[in-house]
Design an enzyme around this catalytic site. Structure first.
Site, PDB file in Angstrom:
ATOM      1  NE  ARG A   1      72.042  29.017  24.535  1.00 25.46           N
ATOM      2  CZ  ARG A   1      72.386  27.920  25.187  1.00 25.46           C
ATOM      3  NH1 ARG A   1      73.312  27.971  26.104  1.00 25.46           N
ATOM      4  NH2 ARG A   1      71.786  26.775  24.946  1.00 25.46           N
TER       5      ARG A   1
ATOM      6  CG  ASP B   1      72.315  27.624  36.457  1.00 30.94           C
ATOM      7  OD1 ASP B   1      72.799  28.741  36.239  1.00 30.94           O
ATOM      8  OD2 ASP B   1      72.529  26.635  35.737  1.00 30.94           O
TER       9      ASP B   1
END
Ligand code: NAD
Length: 324
Positions: free
Chosen positions: A90, A150
């Site tokens: 990331r 999500d």
């Protein structure tokens, strides 16, 4: 659509940006959609392709543009940047997308007069935090899609599991759009009933802890699985983003799990993450203080620690090409 010119500018006309533009056109959310991309031909091609179908959607102006179009825009959406390559961390992704987002924010602010900046590019929470700071706008005027996608995946999976209309399934993923996200099981309800009550009503066994863990794992890996199968994710994030845009444009004060810089709620300070938040035409106007179980609180605390340490890592990194 009401009177006057309403406008959304989308920066980045890749998979995500172009699909958001198409979704906005299908829902006829605004009078004008502008696509901006370093690859001007790509932006122009996407705008032309969407425009060629407008007689089946409705009258609007979809065109390629430049940063001067940010003036008088209701919403500026940032989707520019790159996706994570296989094997990349990331932090690697942040190293490539932070400089891009910085130069984009500077360009937006040269022309900004009003409206909300909505960040979609990843890592979305870090970029939301940084764009909020770089822009100098009041807190909440910059927000990110955060765990919106999500939460949407969570609701989809629950609806499939129980066999109930997804519109009756309410549930929130909170925290990071990333591995540290967590579900608010205690606030999950189906048409006002708890998950367990609904399972009983539908004649199925309540979910065991293992089944809940499995469902959570499917929420977390859903994006990667789609990328593995088709190369990118864009339909669901476009629906999520268009729905946030509708809330902003119609000043609906809808509660959504979006990312914003949190200062106070849940005792969290100076980090961008998602908690159920009231969204209006001024952006995030209120972040709800949640009644969490002990386990949920512990999960959120550890998520905050993780996110703060990642943000500190990103901020301590030297970036090349900030002038891009
Ligand atoms: P893509 O590669 O298809 O498109 C990115 C576009 O950005 C390209 O057209 C590129 O030319 C453009 N671009 C690059 N630098 C630019 C700059 N400085 N100014 C203007 N345009 C620039 O990628 P994609 O699949 O559309 O994904 C875009 C971003 O959205 C990625 O960061 C991805 O991780 C993110 N994403 C976020 C979510 C979420 O839930 N937040 C979901 C899906 C994708």
């Amino acid at each position: 659509m009401g009177e006057g010119n309403s406008k959304i500018v989308i920066i980045g006309a890749g998979f995500v940006g172009a699909t958001i533009a198409y979704t906005i056109a299908q829902h006829q959310l605004v009078h004008e959609v502008v696509l901006i991309d370093v690859n001007r031909d790509k932006a122009k091609g996407e705008a032309m392709d969407i425009s060629h179908g407008l007689c089946h959607m409705g009258q609007m102006d979809v065109h390629e543009g430049d940063y001067s179009d940010c003036a008088d825009s209701d919403i500026v959406i940032i989707t520019a940047g790159v996706n994570r390559r296989p094997g990349e961390t990331r932090l690697d992704l942040a190293k490539r997308n932070v400089p891009i987002s910085k130069s984009i924010t500077e360009n937006i602010m040269k022309y900004y007069t009003r409206g909300v900046i909505l960040v979609v590019s990843n890592p979305v929470d870090v970029l939301t935090y940084l764009v909020q700071k770089w822009s100098g706008l009041p807190n909440g005027r910059v927000m990110g899609t955060g765990t919106g996608l999500d939460s949407s995946r969570f609701r989809t999976l629950l609806s499939q599991k129980i066999g109930v209309d997804i519109r009756n399934v309410h549930g929130y993923m909170i925290g990071e759009h990333g591995d540290a996200m967590l579900p608010m099981w205690s606030a999950t309800n189906i048409a006002g009933q708890t998950l367990d009550e609904t399972c009983v009503a539908y004649g199925i066994d309540p979910l065991t802890d293992e089944e809940k863990e499995e469902l959570l794992s499917m929420v977390k890996t859903g994006g990667a699985e789609v990328i593995k199968k088709k190369g990118a994710t864009y339909f669901a994030i476009a629906s999520v983003t268009a729905s946030i845009c509708e809330t902003i444009l119609k000043n609906q004060n809808t509660i959504k799990t979006v990312s914003s810089v949190i200062n106070g709620p849940q005792g969290i300070y100076d980090v961008a993450l998602s908690l159920p938040s009231v969204v209006s035409n001024m952006g995030v106007t209120k972040v709800l203080n949640l009644k969490l179980t002990e386990a949920e609180q512990a999960g959120l605390d550890s998520c905050v620690q993780k996110m703060k340490s990642f943000l500190a890592q990103v901020q301590a990194t030297q970036y090349d090409g900030l002038e891009r």
